[in-house]
Design a protein around this motif. Structure first.
Motif, PDB file in Angstrom:
ATOM      1  N   TYR A  25     101.516  21.211 -50.468  1.00 27.10           N
ATOM      2  CA  TYR A  25     100.378  21.842 -51.121  1.00 27.10           C
ATOM      3  C   TYR A  25     100.243  23.295 -50.703  1.00 27.10           C
ATOM      4  O   TYR A  25     100.720  23.711 -49.658  1.00 27.10           O
ATOM      5  N   GLU A  26      99.567  24.064 -51.538  1.00 30.28           N
ATOM      6  CA  GLU A  26      99.257  25.450 -51.190  1.00 30.28           C
ATOM      7  C   GLU A  26      98.249  25.459 -50.047  1.00 30.28           C
ATOM      8  O   GLU A  26      97.636  24.447 -49.730  1.00 30.28           O
ATOM      9  N   ALA A  27      98.072  26.621 -49.463  1.00 30.67           N
ATOM     10  CA  ALA A  27      97.130  26.759 -48.349  1.00 30.67           C
ATOM     11  C   ALA A  27      95.702  26.501 -48.831  1.00 30.67           C
ATOM     12  O   ALA A  27      95.348  26.858 -49.954  1.00 30.67           O
ATOM     13  N   PRO A  28      94.887  25.883 -48.000  1.00 27.44           N
ATOM     14  CA  PRO A  28      93.498  25.647 -48.382  1.00 27.44           C
ATOM     15  C   PRO A  28      92.742  26.962 -48.539  1.00 27.44           C
ATOM     16  O   PRO A  28      93.069  27.964 -47.912  1.00 27.44           O
ATOM     17  N   VAL A  29      91.713  26.926 -49.383  1.00 27.56           N
ATOM     18  CA  VAL A  29      90.864  28.095 -49.611  1.00 27.56           C
ATOM     19  C   VAL A  29      89.492  27.782 -49.040  1.00 27.56           C
ATOM     20  O   VAL A  29      88.879  26.775 -49.397  1.00 27.56           O
ATOM     21  N   PHE A  30      89.002  28.645 -48.154  1.00 28.22           N
ATOM     22  CA  PHE A  30      87.679  28.478 -47.555  1.00 28.22           C
ATOM     23  C   PHE A  30      86.714  29.432 -48.247  1.00 28.22           C
ATOM     24  O   PHE A  30      86.940  30.643 -48.265  1.00 28.22           O
ATOM     25  N   VAL A  31      85.658  28.872 -48.815  1.00 26.21           N
ATOM     26  CA  VAL A  31      84.702  29.645 -49.593  1.00 26.21           C
ATOM     27  C   VAL A  31      83.334  29.532 -48.919  1.00 26.21           C
ATOM     28  O   VAL A  31      82.904  28.424 -48.582  1.00 26.21           O
ATOM     29  N   PRO A  32      82.626  30.656 -48.725  1.00 28.82           N
ATOM     30  CA  PRO A  32      81.276  30.565 -48.166  1.00 28.82           C
ATOM     31  C   PRO A  32      80.355  29.748 -49.081  1.00 28.82           C
ATOM     32  O   PRO A  32      80.430  29.860 -50.313  1.00 28.82           O
ATOM     33  N   TRP A  33      79.521  28.938 -48.496  1.00 29.73           N
ATOM     34  CA  TRP A  33      78.610  28.069 -49.236  1.00 29.73           C
ATOM     35  C   TRP A  33      77.751  28.878 -50.213  1.00 29.73           C
ATOM     36  O   TRP A  33      77.530  28.471 -51.341  1.00 29.73           O
ATOM     37  N   GLU A  34      77.283  30.038 -49.792  1.00 33.31           N
ATOM     38  CA  GLU A  34      76.396  30.846 -50.618  1.00 33.31           C
ATOM     39  C   GLU A  34      77.087  31.430 -51.851  1.00 33.31           C
ATOM     40  O   GLU A  34      76.423  31.867 -52.776  1.00 33.31           O
ATOM     41  N   SER A  35      78.418  31.463 -51.877  1.00 34.04           N
ATOM     42  CA  SER A  35      79.117  32.053 -53.021  1.00 34.04           C
ATOM     43  C   SER A  35      79.539  31.031 -54.072  1.00 34.04           C
ATOM     44  O   SER A  35      80.130  31.399 -55.085  1.00 34.04           O
ATOM     45  N   LEU A  36      79.249  29.758 -53.847  1.00 32.20           N
ATOM     46  CA  LEU A  36      79.584  28.734 -54.845  1.00 32.20           C
ATOM     47  C   LEU A  36      78.681  28.848 -56.063  1.00 32.20           C
ATOM     48  O   LEU A  36      77.538  29.270 -55.970  1.00 32.20           O
ATOM     49  N   ARG A  37      79.214  28.445 -57.199  1.00 32.46           N
ATOM     50  CA  ARG A  37      78.438  28.322 -58.424  1.00 32.46           C
ATOM     51  C   ARG A  37      78.540  26.873 -58.856  1.00 32.46           C
ATOM     52  O   ARG A  37      79.624  26.302 -58.922  1.00 32.46           O
ATOM     53  N   VAL A  38      77.380  26.272 -59.151  1.00 31.89           N
ATOM     54  CA  VAL A  38      77.335  24.860 -59.527  1.00 31.89           C
ATOM     55  C   VAL A  38      76.607  24.739 -60.850  1.00 31.89           C
ATOM     56  O   VAL A  38      75.624  25.437 -61.083  1.00 31.89           O
ATOM     57  N   TRP A  39      77.101  23.865 -61.715  1.00 30.31           N
ATOM     58  CA  TRP A  39      76.443  23.652 -62.990  1.00 30.31           C
ATOM     59  C   TRP A  39      76.496  22.180 -63.348  1.00 30.31           C
ATOM     60  O   TRP A  39      77.339  21.429 -62.892  1.00 30.31           O
ATOM     61  N   VAL A  40      75.523  21.784 -64.150  1.00 25.34           N
ATOM     62  CA  VAL A  40      75.456  20.422 -64.683  1.00 25.34           C
ATOM     63  C   VAL A  40      75.590  20.564 -66.191  1.00 25.34           C
ATOM     64  O   VAL A  40      75.030  21.474 -66.789  1.00 25.34           O
ATOM     65  N   PHE A  41      76.357  19.686 -66.809  1.00 26.78           N
ATOM     66  CA  PHE A  41      76.568  19.822 -68.246  1.00 26.78           C
ATOM     67  C   PHE A  41      76.376  18.504 -68.982  1.00 26.78           C
ATOM     68  O   PHE A  41      76.471  17.427 -68.414  1.00 26.78           O
ATOM     69  N   GLU A  42      76.069  18.654 -70.263  1.00 26.74           N
ATOM     70  CA  GLU A  42      75.922  17.532 -71.186  1.00 26.74           C
ATOM     71  C   GLU A  42      76.693  17.902 -72.438  1.00 26.74           C
ATOM     72  O   GLU A  42      76.514  18.988 -72.985  1.00 26.74           O
ATOM     73  N   THR A  43      77.568  17.042 -72.877  1.00 32.19           N
ATOM     74  CA  THR A  43      78.321  17.298 -74.096  1.00 32.19           C
ATOM     75  C   THR A  43      78.108  16.156 -75.077  1.00 32.19           C
ATOM     76  O   THR A  43      77.867  15.014 -74.671  1.00 32.19           O
ATOM     77  N   ARG A  44      78.167  16.490 -76.332  1.00 35.00           N
ATOM     78  CA  ARG A  44      78.051  15.484 -77.388  1.00 35.00           C
ATOM     79  C   ARG A  44      79.196  15.678 -78.361  1.00 35.00           C
ATOM     80  O   ARG A  44      79.581  16.799 -78.658  1.00 35.00           O
ATOM     81  N   GLY A  45      79.696  14.586 -78.847  1.00 30.79           N
ATOM     82  CA  GLY A  45      80.765  14.653 -79.831  1.00 30.79           C
ATOM     83  C   GLY A  45      80.662  13.496 -80.804  1.00 30.79           C
ATOM     84  O   GLY A  45      80.178  12.420 -80.464  1.00 30.79           O
ATOM     85  N   ALA A  46      81.097  13.751 -82.013  1.00 27.66           N
ATOM     86  CA  ALA A  46      81.076  12.708 -83.040  1.00 27.66           C
ATOM     87  C   ALA A  46      82.468  12.087 -83.151  1.00 27.66           C
ATOM     88  O   ALA A  46      83.475  12.792 -83.155  1.00 27.66           O
ATOM     89  N   THR A  47      82.500  10.785 -83.172  1.00 30.94           N
ATOM     90  CA  THR A  47      83.750  10.061 -83.371  1.00 30.94           C
ATOM     91  C   THR A  47      83.569   9.124 -84.555  1.00 30.94           C
ATOM     92  O   THR A  47      82.479   9.054 -85.142  1.00 30.94           O
ATOM     93  N   GLN A  48      84.591   8.396 -84.867  1.00 32.93           N
ATOM     94  CA  GLN A  48      84.480   7.429 -85.969  1.00 32.93           C
ATOM     95  C   GLN A  48      83.518   6.299 -85.630  1.00 32.93           C
ATOM     96  O   GLN A  48      83.066   5.579 -86.516  1.00 32.93           O
ATOM     97  N   TYR A  49      83.177   6.163 -84.343  1.00 32.60           N
ATOM     98  CA  TYR A  49      82.272   5.101 -83.919  1.00 32.60           C
ATOM     99  C   TYR A  49      80.842   5.582 -83.728  1.00 32.60           C
ATOM    100  O   TYR A  49      79.964   4.803 -83.402  1.00 32.60           O
ATOM    101  N   GLY A  50      80.589   6.864 -83.875  1.00 33.17           N
ATOM    102  CA  GLY A  50      79.249   7.403 -83.706  1.00 33.17           C
ATOM    103  C   GLY A  50      79.247   8.580 -82.744  1.00 33.17           C
ATOM    104  O   GLY A  50      80.288   9.102 -82.353  1.00 33.17           O
ATOM    105  N   VAL A  51      78.058   8.983 -82.364  1.00 35.69           N
ATOM    106  CA  VAL A  51      77.910  10.112 -81.446  1.00 35.69           C
ATOM    107  C   VAL A  51      78.051   9.616 -80.009  1.00 35.69           C
ATOM    108  O   VAL A  51      77.447   8.617 -79.633  1.00 35.69           O
ATOM    109  N   GLN A  52      78.853  10.324 -79.224  1.00 32.88           N
ATOM    110  CA  GLN A  52      79.026   9.973 -77.815  1.00 32.88           C
ATOM    111  C   GLN A  52      78.550  11.134 -76.954  1.00 32.88           C
ATOM    112  O   GLN A  52      78.774  12.286 -77.292  1.00 32.88           O
TER     113      GLN A  52
END
Length: 106
Positions: A25-52
């Protein structure tokens, strides 16, 4: 896949890229806690069986020395669970909560 590590005392998060070099593996990357970006997402899609609907949470950071974003996302069964995942991480890093038993009454 090597898991992401959260180091509360040094306030760092350790990511190990999945891209492999010749000797592993490549070398690990250490990132300061304060520089992280976090997001929560919701997606919707239509299929032949309905909306998921799908829900999830993502964590990202700017690769040190570049303008390139690196991110990881994972799915959760419901939107409140995605928000709870973030709150559990934040509580662990900010308030030294080690288990739910410490903050829930019996």
């Amino acid at each position: 896949m090597i898991p992401t590590r959260f180091h509360r005392q040094r306030r760092e998060v350790c990511f190990v890229p999945e891209k492999k070099s010749r000797d592993g593996y490549e070398a690990p990357v250490f990132v300061p806690w304060e520089s992280l970006r976090v997001w929560v997402f919701e997606t919707r899609g239509a299929t032949q069986y309905g909306v998921q609907q799908q829900y999830g949470m993502g964590i990202g950071y700017v690769l040190p020395g570049t303008d390139k974003w690196v991110k990881t996302e994972f799915m959760t069964p419901a939107l409140p669970l995605a928000i709870s995942e973030w709150e559990a991480l934040r509580s662990y890093m900010e308030y030294e909560v080690n288990s739910l038993d410490e903050i829930q009454s019996p």
